[in-house]
Design a protein around this motif. Structure first.
Motif, PDB file in Angstrom:
ATOM      1  N   TRP A   1     -10.113   1.368  10.867  1.00 31.92           N
ATOM      2  CA  TRP A   1     -11.029   2.374  11.723  1.00 31.92           C
ATOM      3  C   TRP A   1     -11.397   3.719  11.338  1.00 31.92           C
ATOM      4  O   TRP A   1      -9.843   4.036  11.417  1.00 31.92           O
ATOM      5  N   VAL A   2     -12.486   4.042  11.020  1.00 31.04           N
ATOM      6  CA  VAL A   2     -13.042   5.164  11.012  1.00 31.04           C
ATOM      7  C   VAL A   2     -12.221   6.383  11.926  1.00 31.04           C
ATOM      8  O   VAL A   2     -11.743   7.213  11.590  1.00 31.04           O
ATOM      9  N   ASP A   3     -12.674   5.561  13.270  1.00 31.48           N
ATOM     10  CA  ASP A   3     -12.504   6.540  14.257  1.00 31.48           C
ATOM     11  C   ASP A   3     -11.300   6.558  14.742  1.00 31.48           C
ATOM     12  O   ASP A   3     -10.551   7.654  15.300  1.00 31.48           O
ATOM     13  N   GLU A   4      -9.810   5.988  13.750  1.00 36.61           N
ATOM     14  CA  GLU A   4      -8.942   6.087  14.336  1.00 36.61           C
ATOM     15  C   GLU A   4      -7.804   6.641  12.517  1.00 36.61           C
ATOM     16  O   GLU A   4      -6.746   6.460  12.679  1.00 36.61           O
ATOM     17  N   GLY A   5      -8.801   7.653  12.121  1.00 40.34           N
ATOM     18  CA  GLY A   5      -7.820   8.180  10.738  1.00 40.34           C
ATOM     19  C   GLY A   5      -8.009   7.397   9.799  1.00 40.34           C
ATOM     20  O   GLY A   5      -7.333   7.789   8.737  1.00 40.34           O
ATOM     21  N   GLY A   6      -9.347   6.411   9.599  1.00 35.80           N
ATOM     22  CA  GLY A   6      -8.877   5.358   8.617  1.00 35.80           C
ATOM     23  C   GLY A   6      -9.613   5.821   7.119  1.00 35.80           C
ATOM     24  O   GLY A   6      -8.790   5.553   6.284  1.00 35.80           O
ATOM     25  N   ILE A   7     -10.077   6.517   6.769  1.00 37.74           N
ATOM     26  CA  ILE A   7     -10.826   7.601   6.065  1.00 37.74           C
ATOM     27  C   ILE A   7      -8.995   8.281   5.107  1.00 37.74           C
ATOM     28  O   ILE A   7      -8.706   8.567   3.997  1.00 37.74           O
ATOM     29  N   GLU A   8      -8.621   8.872   6.427  1.00 33.90           N
ATOM     30  CA  GLU A   8      -7.137   9.795   5.761  1.00 33.90           C
ATOM     31  C   GLU A   8      -6.202   8.915   5.334  1.00 33.90           C
ATOM     32  O   GLU A   8      -6.158   9.611   4.284  1.00 33.90           O
ATOM     33  N   THR A   9      -6.383   8.116   5.908  1.00 32.77           N
ATOM     34  CA  THR A   9      -4.804   6.979   5.150  1.00 32.77           C
ATOM     35  C   THR A   9      -5.645   6.216   3.953  1.00 32.77           C
ATOM     36  O   THR A   9      -3.880   5.537   3.366  1.00 32.77           O
ATOM     37  N   LEU A  10      -6.391   5.673   3.999  1.00 41.94           N
ATOM     38  CA  LEU A  10      -6.708   5.073   3.111  1.00 41.94           C
ATOM     39  C   LEU A  10      -6.646   5.589   1.941  1.00 41.94           C
ATOM     40  O   LEU A  10      -6.072   5.530   0.833  1.00 41.94           O
ATOM     41  N   ILE A  11      -7.332   6.996   2.182  1.00 44.85           N
ATOM     42  CA  ILE A  11      -7.345   7.559   0.523  1.00 44.85           C
ATOM     43  C   ILE A  11      -5.388   8.221   0.027  1.00 44.85           C
ATOM     44  O   ILE A  11      -5.526   8.530  -0.928  1.00 44.85           O
ATOM     45  N   ALA A  12      -4.869   8.785   1.383  1.00 44.09           N
ATOM     46  CA  ALA A  12      -3.158   8.280   0.865  1.00 44.09           C
ATOM     47  C   ALA A  12      -2.333   7.254   0.350  1.00 44.09           C
ATOM     48  O   ALA A  12      -1.985   7.970  -0.027  1.00 44.09           O
ATOM     49  N   GLY A  13      -2.690   6.082   0.477  1.00 43.43           N
ATOM     50  CA  GLY A  13      -2.578   5.029   0.296  1.00 43.43           C
ATOM     51  C   GLY A  13      -2.976   5.027  -0.560  1.00 43.43           C
ATOM     52  O   GLY A  13      -1.989   4.699  -2.248  1.00 43.43           O
ATOM     53  N   ALA A  14      -3.944   5.193  -1.197  1.00 47.84           N
ATOM     54  CA  ALA A  14      -4.931   5.030  -2.713  1.00 47.84           C
ATOM     55  C   ALA A  14      -4.578   5.973  -3.977  1.00 47.84           C
ATOM     56  O   ALA A  14      -4.519   5.728  -5.215  1.00 47.84           O
ATOM     57  N   VAL A  15      -3.769   7.487  -3.480  1.00 44.48           N
ATOM     58  CA  VAL A  15      -3.085   7.627  -4.080  1.00 44.48           C
ATOM     59  C   VAL A  15      -2.068   7.647  -4.924  1.00 44.48           C
ATOM     60  O   VAL A  15      -1.247   7.783  -5.552  1.00 44.48           O
ATOM     61  N   GLY A  16      -1.102   7.162  -3.889  1.00 43.76           N
ATOM     62  CA  GLY A  16       0.206   6.410  -4.526  1.00 43.76           C
ATOM     63  C   GLY A  16       0.407   5.805  -5.388  1.00 43.76           C
ATOM     64  O   GLY A  16      -1.048   4.948  -5.161  1.00 43.76           O
ATOM     65  N   SER A  17       1.133   4.859  -6.169  1.00 48.29           N
ATOM     66  CA  SER A  17       1.299   3.688  -7.360  1.00 48.29           C
ATOM     67  C   SER A  17       0.681   2.850  -6.498  1.00 48.29           C
ATOM     68  O   SER A  17      -0.125   1.943  -7.670  1.00 48.29           O
ATOM     69  N   ALA A  18       1.694   2.522  -5.921  1.00 48.46           N
ATOM     70  CA  ALA A  18       1.376   1.217  -5.196  1.00 48.46           C
ATOM     71  C   ALA A  18       0.024   0.768  -3.881  1.00 48.46           C
ATOM     72  O   ALA A  18       0.956   0.068  -3.171  1.00 48.46           O
ATOM     73  N   GLY A  19      -0.944   1.685  -3.659  1.00 43.47           N
ATOM     74  CA  GLY A  19      -1.964   1.876  -3.039  1.00 43.47           C
ATOM     75  C   GLY A  19      -2.421   0.773  -3.238  1.00 43.47           C
ATOM     76  O   GLY A  19      -3.081   0.368  -3.973  1.00 43.47           O
ATOM     77  N   PRO A  20      -4.141   0.674  -2.466  1.00 42.06           N
ATOM     78  CA  PRO A  20      -5.251  -0.174  -2.450  1.00 42.06           C
ATOM     79  C   PRO A  20      -6.232   0.491  -3.379  1.00 42.06           C
ATOM     80  O   PRO A  20      -5.393   2.012  -4.054  1.00 42.06           O
ATOM     81  N   THR A  21      -6.581  -0.342  -4.000  1.00 44.22           N
ATOM     82  CA  THR A  21      -7.337  -0.123  -5.323  1.00 44.22           C
ATOM     83  C   THR A  21      -8.757   0.038  -4.955  1.00 44.22           C
ATOM     84  O   THR A  21      -9.720   0.268  -6.034  1.00 44.22           O
ATOM     85  N   ALA A  22      -9.238  -0.467  -3.741  1.00 44.15           N
ATOM     86  CA  ALA A  22     -10.672  -0.989  -3.793  1.00 44.15           C
ATOM     87  C   ALA A  22     -10.952  -0.593  -2.168  1.00 44.15           C
ATOM     88  O   ALA A  22     -10.101  -1.248  -1.010  1.00 44.15           O
ATOM     89  N   CYS A  23     -12.220  -0.458  -1.801  1.00 46.92           N
ATOM     90  CA  CYS A  23     -12.316  -0.899  -0.577  1.00 46.92           C
ATOM     91  C   CYS A  23     -13.934  -1.142  -0.145  1.00 46.92           C
ATOM     92  O   CYS A  23     -15.174  -0.282  -1.290  1.00 46.92           O
TER      93      CYS A  23
END
Length: 332
Positions: free
Chosen positions: A219-241
């Protein structure tokens, strides 16, 4: 002393100048049958030369109508809403009717007040471009004037026709596109609990489950964008949104590129709406296109039918489509 003011020309003045009867002028100006095109053209030219303007409002009031449609919008800054209004205005203008716009400022209480004001003004009917008003408020309004709603209500009003986009199918288009590219780690980024947004969120989950893939909603209002980007930067994170709307997708794209995340080589993004911002950002945003102006035209068509006596309450669902641009690609 003589006054320099001149009385406005009347229908009698037009008839005298054109050499025809007053009743023939009335028929020509209303566009009714019984007048040849050549005669109608000549009468209208004379009326224009004299500066005669027919009193549409007075004629409408004589028939119990104002010839004006009310259009209630929750957020005029939202490109989706402005495009729907453009479709409404085009259809109304084609029928010889005017429109008056009420802005609810994203507040249900303001929306309700604007709706009452429109009804008190005596508009012939109202199109509500918002899902924020409860069903009982819409039904109460429909007891006074014909009402059509644009959007997806949580609860279907009994006496109100509804025109909406097929949100479930649009979400499925977005998720399937990412899956077909080879993405398995697809996150949904949500920013609203409204009915249309909820339908897209549920359809995302169903499409992922059908493919045997895990779901993840941030959720955007729960810091979702920051969480998503941090995970995507990692090698095992999500690859799409799949984002719930283009505004959210554009914000994600901006922050991802600021973080050095390569879109779409390292991370793909799909939005929803095909709003103007989808064509303005770089790379251009892959998104689900809603037929916004067509939705507006259909809402106006239904309202005009109700005003003319059609009692049927219907729900019309228009189909979305996928617009592929530069924010999606196969995962590296």
């Amino acid at each position: 002393m003589h006054s320099t003011d001149h009385a406005a020309p009347t229908i009698v003045d037009v008839a005298r100048a054109a050499g025809v009867s007053k009743s023939l002028v009335s028929l020509a100006i209303r566009g009714d049958a019984g007048v040849s095109e050549a005669t109608r053209t000549r009468i209208l030219a004379v009326a224009d030369t004299l500066g005669y303007r027919s009193n549409v409002l007075a004629r409408g009031l004589a028939r119990g109508r104002t010839q004006v449609l009310g259009v209630l919008v929750s957020d005029l800054s939202n490109p989706y809403h402005s495009d729907v209004v453009s479709g409404i205005e085009a259809r109304a203008e084609g029928a010889g009717l005017g429109t008056v716009i009420g802005h609810g400022q994203g507040d249900p209480a303001v929306l309700a007040a604007r709706l009452d004001q429109m009804l008190d003004l005596g508009v012939d009917g109202v199109i509500v471009v918002s899902a924020m008003l409860p069903a009982d408020a819409l039904d109460a309004a429909a007891a006074r004037r014909p009402v059509v709603m644009v959007g997806r209500p949580f609860e279907q009003p009994r006496r109100v026709s509804v025109v909406r986009n097929h949100d479930e199918r649009g979400a499925a288009l977005a998720v399937t596109h990412l899956q077909d590219l080879g993405h398995h780690g697809i996150v949904h980024l949500a920013s609203s609990h409204r009915a249309a947004a909820s339908a897209r969120r549920l359809a995302y989950g169903e499409a992922m489950t059908r493919a045997g893939l895990p779901t993840s909603t941030l959720w955007v209002d729960e810091g979702g964008i920051e969480t998503l980007i941090a995970g995507a930067v990692g090698s095992a994170g999500p690859t799409a949104c799949f984002a719930g709307n283009d505004r959210t997708a554009a914000a994600l794209l901006h922050d991802a590129m600021d973080a050095g995340l390569d879109v779409p080589a390292a991370f793909s993004i799909v939005g929803y709406d095909d709003a103007q911002i989808a064509r303005q950002v770089r790379p251009g945003l892959t998104t689900v296109a809603q037929p916004r102006e067509a939705i507006g035209r259909e809402a106006a068509r239904l309202l005009l039918a109700r005003i003319d006596g059609d009692k049927d309450t219907v729900e019309v669902t228009l189909e979305p489509s996928l617009t592929v641009r530069g924010t999606t690609a196969a995962p590296c």
